[in-house]
Motif scaffolding. Sequence first.
Motif, PDB file in Angstrom:
ATOM      1  N   LEU A   1      -2.114   7.716   6.268  1.00  0.00           N
ATOM      2  CA  LEU A   1      -0.878   8.449   6.013  1.00  0.00           C
ATOM      3  C   LEU A   1       0.348   7.594   6.358  1.00  0.00           C
ATOM      4  O   LEU A   1       1.332   7.573   5.608  1.00  0.00           O
ATOM      5  CB  LEU A   1      -0.865   9.743   6.826  1.00  0.00           C
ATOM      6  N   ILE A   2       0.285   6.885   7.480  1.00  0.00           N
ATOM      7  CA  ILE A   2       1.415   6.058   7.893  1.00  0.00           C
ATOM      8  C   ILE A   2       1.622   4.906   6.915  1.00  0.00           C
ATOM      9  O   ILE A   2       2.759   4.469   6.696  1.00  0.00           O
ATOM     10  CB  ILE A   2       1.222   5.542   9.330  1.00  0.00           C
ATOM     11  N   GLN A   3       0.556   4.423   6.305  1.00  0.00           N
ATOM     12  CA  GLN A   3       0.727   3.399   5.265  1.00  0.00           C
ATOM     13  C   GLN A   3       1.580   3.931   4.119  1.00  0.00           C
ATOM     14  O   GLN A   3       2.386   3.204   3.538  1.00  0.00           O
ATOM     15  CB  GLN A   3      -0.635   2.980   4.715  1.00  0.00           C
ATOM     16  N   GLN A   4       1.404   5.214   3.803  1.00  0.00           N
ATOM     17  CA  GLN A   4       2.151   5.824   2.714  1.00  0.00           C
ATOM     18  C   GLN A   4       3.564   6.228   3.147  1.00  0.00           C
ATOM     19  O   GLN A   4       4.504   6.149   2.358  1.00  0.00           O
ATOM     20  CB  GLN A   4       1.417   7.081   2.183  1.00  0.00           C
ATOM     21  N   GLN A   5       3.695   6.663   4.401  1.00  0.00           N
ATOM     22  CA  GLN A   5       4.979   7.167   4.897  1.00  0.00           C
ATOM     23  C   GLN A   5       5.285   6.586   6.285  1.00  0.00           C
ATOM     24  O   GLN A   5       5.268   7.300   7.289  1.00  0.00           O
ATOM     25  CB  GLN A   5       4.964   8.692   4.972  1.00  0.00           C
ATOM     26  N   PRO A   6       5.573   5.298   6.375  1.00  0.00           N
ATOM     27  CA  PRO A   6       5.810   4.685   7.691  1.00  0.00           C
ATOM     28  C   PRO A   6       7.005   5.280   8.426  1.00  0.00           C
ATOM     29  O   PRO A   6       7.087   5.203   9.656  1.00  0.00           O
ATOM     30  CB  PRO A   6       6.032   3.200   7.370  1.00  0.00           C
ATOM     31  N   GLU A   7       7.910   5.894   7.689  1.00  0.00           N
ATOM     32  CA  GLU A   7       9.089   6.492   8.331  1.00  0.00           C
ATOM     33  C   GLU A   7       8.727   7.638   9.270  1.00  0.00           C
ATOM     34  O   GLU A   7       9.532   8.018  10.134  1.00  0.00           O
ATOM     35  CB  GLU A   7      10.075   6.996   7.270  1.00  0.00           C
ATOM     36  N   LEU A   8       7.530   8.183   9.127  1.00  0.00           N
ATOM     37  CA  LEU A   8       7.101   9.268  10.014  1.00  0.00           C
ATOM     38  C   LEU A   8       7.102   8.830  11.479  1.00  0.00           C
ATOM     39  O   LEU A   8       7.376   9.642  12.370  1.00  0.00           O
ATOM     40  CB  LEU A   8       5.710   9.773   9.620  1.00  0.00           C
ATOM     41  N   VAL A   9       6.771   7.558  11.730  1.00  0.00           N
ATOM     42  CA  VAL A   9       6.686   7.090  13.117  1.00  0.00           C
ATOM     43  C   VAL A   9       7.645   5.960  13.439  1.00  0.00           C
ATOM     44  O   VAL A   9       7.787   5.593  14.607  1.00  0.00           O
ATOM     45  CB  VAL A   9       5.252   6.643  13.473  1.00  0.00           C
ATOM     46  N   LYS A  10       8.298   5.421  12.434  1.00  0.00           N
ATOM     47  CA  LYS A  10       9.160   4.253  12.666  1.00  0.00           C
ATOM     48  C   LYS A  10      10.222   4.582  13.702  1.00  0.00           C
ATOM     49  O   LYS A  10      10.963   5.549  13.582  1.00  0.00           O
ATOM     50  CB  LYS A  10       9.802   3.802  11.368  1.00  0.00           C
ATOM     51  N   GLY A  11      10.263   3.762  14.750  1.00  0.00           N
ATOM     52  CA  GLY A  11      11.237   3.950  15.815  1.00  0.00           C
ATOM     53  C   GLY A  11      10.855   4.970  16.868  1.00  0.00           C
ATOM     54  O   GLY A  11      11.606   5.167  17.830  1.00  0.00           O
ATOM     55  N   TYR A  12       9.672   5.605  16.718  1.00  0.00           N
ATOM     56  CA  TYR A  12       9.256   6.617  17.701  1.00  0.00           C
ATOM     57  C   TYR A  12       8.466   5.934  18.813  1.00  0.00           C
ATOM     58  O   TYR A  12       7.305   5.570  18.627  1.00  0.00           O
ATOM     59  CB  TYR A  12       8.418   7.709  17.040  1.00  0.00           C
ATOM     60  N   LYS A  13       9.077   5.774  19.962  1.00  0.00           N
ATOM     61  CA  LYS A  13       8.487   4.993  21.046  1.00  0.00           C
ATOM     62  C   LYS A  13       7.645   5.833  22.002  1.00  0.00           C
ATOM     63  O   LYS A  13       7.433   5.451  23.152  1.00  0.00           O
ATOM     64  CB  LYS A  13       9.588   4.245  21.791  1.00  0.00           C
ATOM     65  N   GLU A  14       7.146   6.962  21.470  1.00  0.00           N
ATOM     66  CA  GLU A  14       6.138   7.751  22.181  1.00  0.00           C
ATOM     67  C   GLU A  14       4.867   7.795  21.344  1.00  0.00           C
ATOM     68  O   GLU A  14       4.084   8.739  21.449  1.00  0.00           O
ATOM     69  CB  GLU A  14       6.655   9.166  22.451  1.00  0.00           C
ATOM     70  N   CYS A  15       4.675   6.773  20.527  1.00  0.00           N
ATOM     71  CA  CYS A  15       3.579   6.765  19.557  1.00  0.00           C
ATOM     72  C   CYS A  15       2.700   5.534  19.747  1.00  0.00           C
ATOM     73  O   CYS A  15       3.197   4.415  19.904  1.00  0.00           O
ATOM     74  CB  CYS A  15       4.152   6.770  18.139  1.00  0.00           C
ATOM     75  N   VAL A  16       1.389   5.754  19.698  1.00  0.00           N
ATOM     76  CA  VAL A  16       0.391   4.676  19.792  1.00  0.00           C
ATOM     77  C   VAL A  16      -0.441   4.684  18.521  1.00  0.00           C
ATOM     78  O   VAL A  16      -1.020   5.718  18.161  1.00  0.00           O
ATOM     79  CB  VAL A  16      -0.531   4.859  21.016  1.00  0.00           C
ATOM     80  N   LEU A  17      -0.504   3.557  17.836  1.00  0.00           N
ATOM     81  CA  LEU A  17      -1.363   3.386  16.666  1.00  0.00           C
ATOM     82  C   LEU A  17      -2.565   2.546  17.069  1.00  0.00           C
ATOM     83  O   LEU A  17      -2.401   1.554  17.788  1.00  0.00           O
ATOM     84  CB  LEU A  17      -0.616   2.694  15.524  1.00  0.00           C
ATOM     85  N   THR A  18      -3.762   2.913  16.598  1.00  0.00           N
ATOM     86  CA  THR A  18      -4.975   2.199  17.021  1.00  0.00           C
ATOM     87  C   THR A  18      -5.761   1.668  15.812  1.00  0.00           C
ATOM     88  O   THR A  18      -6.894   2.071  15.570  1.00  0.00           O
ATOM     89  CB  THR A  18      -5.879   3.106  17.881  1.00  0.00           C
ATOM     90  N   PRO A  19      -5.204   0.734  15.047  1.00  0.00           N
ATOM     91  CA  PRO A  19      -5.906   0.223  13.876  1.00  0.00           C
ATOM     92  C   PRO A  19      -6.990  -0.797  14.220  1.00  0.00           C
ATOM     93  O   PRO A  19      -6.855  -1.552  15.188  1.00  0.00           O
ATOM     94  CB  PRO A  19      -4.780  -0.449  13.079  1.00  0.00           C
TER      95      PRO A  19
END
Length: 328
Positions: free
Chosen positions: A155-173
């Motif tokens: 989902l983030i690949q399609q809509q990166p703006e969902l998390v961009k700049g949110y510094k309470e977020c951890v991505l685990t790719p």
Amino acid sequence: MPDQPEMSPASKELLKKVRMIVPPMLEKFHKGMLGRVAVIGGSENYTGAPYFSAMASARLGADLSHVICTPPAANVIKTYSPNLMVHPIMHETPHPSSPSQIATPVIAMLAHLHSLVIGPGLGRDALMQSTVAQVISAARERKIPLVLDADALWLIQQQPELVKGYKECVLTPNVVEFGRLAQAVGVDTQGDTGRKGCQALANALGGVMVVRKGGVDWISDGTDERTVTGDGEGGRKRSGGQGDTLTGSIGTLLAWRNMYLDGAWDTEGAMGREETLMLAAWGGSAITRECSRLAFIERGRSLQASDLTDKVPIAFETLIGEKEESKL
């Protein structure tokens, strides 16, 4: 006590800091204070992943561990364990409800959560993805810490703006997901999925915390001071589902981080939000790698994701241990 894992001096120093955000078990704490974590995932075809994530959260020490999933998945997950609270309120296509209608009861739960894991067993159904997009936006507005994995990363690949700049977020790719995310945000890592690549992706996403899983885990929010490696020994079997132990572990550590930042006990040090976010991500990596090491010693090439679940409390005791106040 199991044999101590091999660990670098830098990792040993990080462990000392992780210990600071782990709360003691005090008489004054009531149910829920030691962690209320939810996992959104679980669909008709995927029921194991949300269970492994939620159980890792519970086994690490969260008081309350929820799974928010579809009704078919809920019926199955409820048979796995009576310890989880399972909410059958997500829906796949075809379903008459709109994403906003489905998201409403999920969003209502956010006020009662310390952290939210999204992605294990989620799938790529359009209705599920649209619903989750609304939940992410609502969680961001409420400053709920997020852990995103698997098809939440799609989902983030399609809509990166969902998390961009949110510094309470951890991505685990993993390495493949990492490459797709980098391509989606226009980052040319030149094949580097280590320090430089991880920093570049985190910076392109506005300082989110990236945990690039692999033989060595790289953890970064794009800054030099908060770019670290998870270099614990780990196991050699790469069976699917081990990343779900990671997401659940990070979810619980993020919940404990909230308690630390709120001063819920006589805490040590004065670490801020950015450093403690990195410590929660790195701590989840360390615990998961130790679970994998212990399970591999016991199971060898037959190791499955379920073998890691029972190792979570052992890994915690080996790496971190209980505070003295918890033993009184």
